[in-house]
Design a protein around this motif. Sequence first.
Motif, short mmCIF file in Angstrom:
data_model
loop_
_atom_site.label_atom_id
_atom_site.label_comp_id
_atom_site.label_asym_id
_atom_site.label_seq_id
_atom_site.Cartn_x
_atom_site.Cartn_y
_atom_site.Cartn_z
N ALA A 258 1.08 -1.28 -0.03
CA ALA A 258 0.03 0.03 -0.03
C ALA A 258 0.92 1.17 0.06
O ALA A 258 0.53 2.25 -0.54
N ASP A 259 2.09 1.10 0.54
CA ASP A 259 2.82 2.44 0.72
C ASP A 259 4.30 1.83 1.02
O ASP A 259 4.65 1.51 2.02
N PRO A 260 5.07 1.77 -0.09
CA PRO A 260 6.45 1.18 0.06
C PRO A 260 7.40 2.01 0.56
O PRO A 260 8.68 1.67 0.77
N ALA A 261 6.93 3.17 1.16
CA ALA A 261 8.23 3.97 2.00
C ALA A 261 7.94 3.36 3.32
O ALA A 261 7.13 3.28 3.83
N ALA A 262 9.20 3.02 4.09
CA ALA A 262 9.39 2.56 5.40
C ALA A 262 10.52 3.41 6.00
O ALA A 262 11.21 3.78 5.44
N ARG A 263 10.67 2.71 7.14
CA ARG A 263 11.92 3.06 7.85
C ARG A 263 12.64 1.86 8.53
O ARG A 263 12.04 0.79 8.89
N VAL A 264 13.98 1.85 8.58
CA VAL A 264 14.55 0.88 8.98
C VAL A 264 15.43 1.28 10.22
O VAL A 264 16.12 2.28 10.18
N GLU A 265 15.58 0.31 10.93
CA GLU A 265 16.50 0.53 12.25
C GLU A 265 17.50 -0.85 12.22
O GLU A 265 17.17 -1.89 12.27
N ILE A 266 18.81 -0.43 12.26
CA ILE A 266 19.79 -1.57 12.38
C ILE A 266 20.89 -0.96 13.21
O ILE A 266 21.52 0.20 13.16
N THR B 52 22.19 1.08 15.99
CA THR B 52 21.86 2.46 16.57
C THR B 52 21.33 3.33 15.42
O THR B 52 20.94 4.32 15.61
N GLU B 53 21.38 2.91 14.22
CA GLU B 53 21.22 3.71 12.88
C GLU B 53 19.67 3.56 12.46
O GLU B 53 19.36 2.37 12.31
N ALA B 54 19.13 4.59 12.17
CA ALA B 54 17.95 4.50 11.69
C ALA B 54 17.68 5.40 10.41
O ALA B 54 18.42 6.70 10.34
N PHE B 55 17.08 4.89 9.23
CA PHE B 55 16.79 5.55 7.92
C PHE B 55 15.81 5.54 7.25
O PHE B 55 15.16 4.21 7.31
N PRO B 56 15.25 5.94 6.20
CA PRO B 56 14.07 5.46 5.22
C PRO B 56 14.53 4.85 4.19
O PRO B 56 15.57 4.70 3.81
N VAL B 57 13.53 4.01 3.96
CA VAL B 57 13.97 3.12 2.78
C VAL B 57 12.70 3.09 1.81
O VAL B 57 11.37 3.68 2.19
N THR B 58 12.76 2.39 0.66
CA THR B 58 11.92 2.24 -0.35
C THR B 58 11.78 0.59 -0.54
O THR B 58 12.67 -0.08 -0.60
N ALA B 59 10.67 0.02 -0.53
CA ALA B 59 10.49 -1.26 -0.80
C ALA B 59 10.08 -1.67 -2.08
O ALA B 59 9.33 -0.83 -2.65
N THR B 60 10.73 -2.81 -2.57
CA THR B 60 10.35 -3.51 -4.01
C THR B 60 10.16 -4.65 -3.93
O THR B 60 11.31 -5.50 -3.30
N VAL B 61 8.99 -5.33 -4.31
CA VAL B 61 8.87 -6.67 -4.40
C VAL B 61 9.76 -7.44 -5.48
O VAL B 61 9.67 -6.85 -6.63
N LEU B 62 10.63 -8.31 -5.22
CA LEU B 62 11.49 -8.85 -6.02
C LEU B 62 10.97 -10.07 -6.79
O LEU B 62 10.06 -10.83 -6.06
N GLU B 63 11.12 -10.52 -8.17
CA GLU B 63 10.49 -11.29 -8.95
C GLU B 63 11.67 -12.08 -9.85
O GLU B 63 12.70 -11.42 -9.67
N GLY B 64 11.22 -13.06 -10.30
CA GLY B 64 12.21 -13.82 -11.49
C GLY B 64 13.40 -14.26 -10.77
O GLY B 64 13.57 -14.95 -9.64
N SER B 65 14.30 -14.39 -11.74
CA SER B 65 15.90 -14.78 -11.11
C SER B 65 16.40 -14.16 -9.91
O SER B 65 17.19 -14.95 -9.27
#
Length: 139
Positions: free
Chosen positions: A79-87, A89-102
Motif C-alpha cells: 500500500a505504501d512502499p516508503a518505510a523506515r529501518v533500524e539497524i 543504533t542507525e535509523a533511515f528511510p527506505v523504499t520497498a520493492t517486491v523482487l521477482e524472477g531470477s
Amino acid sequence: MSERLQRNQLVIDEFRSAAGVVGGDFEGVPLLLLTTTGARSGEPRVMPMTYLADGERLVVFAANGGRPNHPGWYHNLLADPAARVEIGTEAFPVTATVLEGSERERLWAQQLVRTPYFEGFQERAGDRRIPIVALTREA
C-alpha cells in the motif's frame, strides 16, 4: 495485546535498549526493525525481522512463519512502499520493492543456505509463494 505482539514488543524493546543486539531466539541473527504505515489504520507498525544484505540493499522475507497468509507488514508495504529501518543504533528511510524472477530465486537460495529453516516455512505455506522484498536506502 496478543502473545505474538507482546513477544515482538519485547524484542523491539531489547533491540532499542541494546544497540540492536538481541538474545534468545535471535542471538547472532542479523536483525532489523522495519516500520511501515498501516494500510488500514495509517498508524506506524514496527516489526523485528531477519534480513539478508545484498549490496546496498537489505532483503526481507514475508515468510510469516509459514502461515497461509502474507504478514501484515507486507500488505502495508504494498500500500505504501516508503518505510523506515533500524539497524544497530542507525535509523533511515527506505523504499520497498517486491523482487521477482531470477533475482528472487538467487536471494531465496542464499537465504536457504544461511537460514535452512526457511525451507520449512515455504513447506508450511503450501501454495503461498513467500514474497521477497528489497529495502533500498533513501538519500
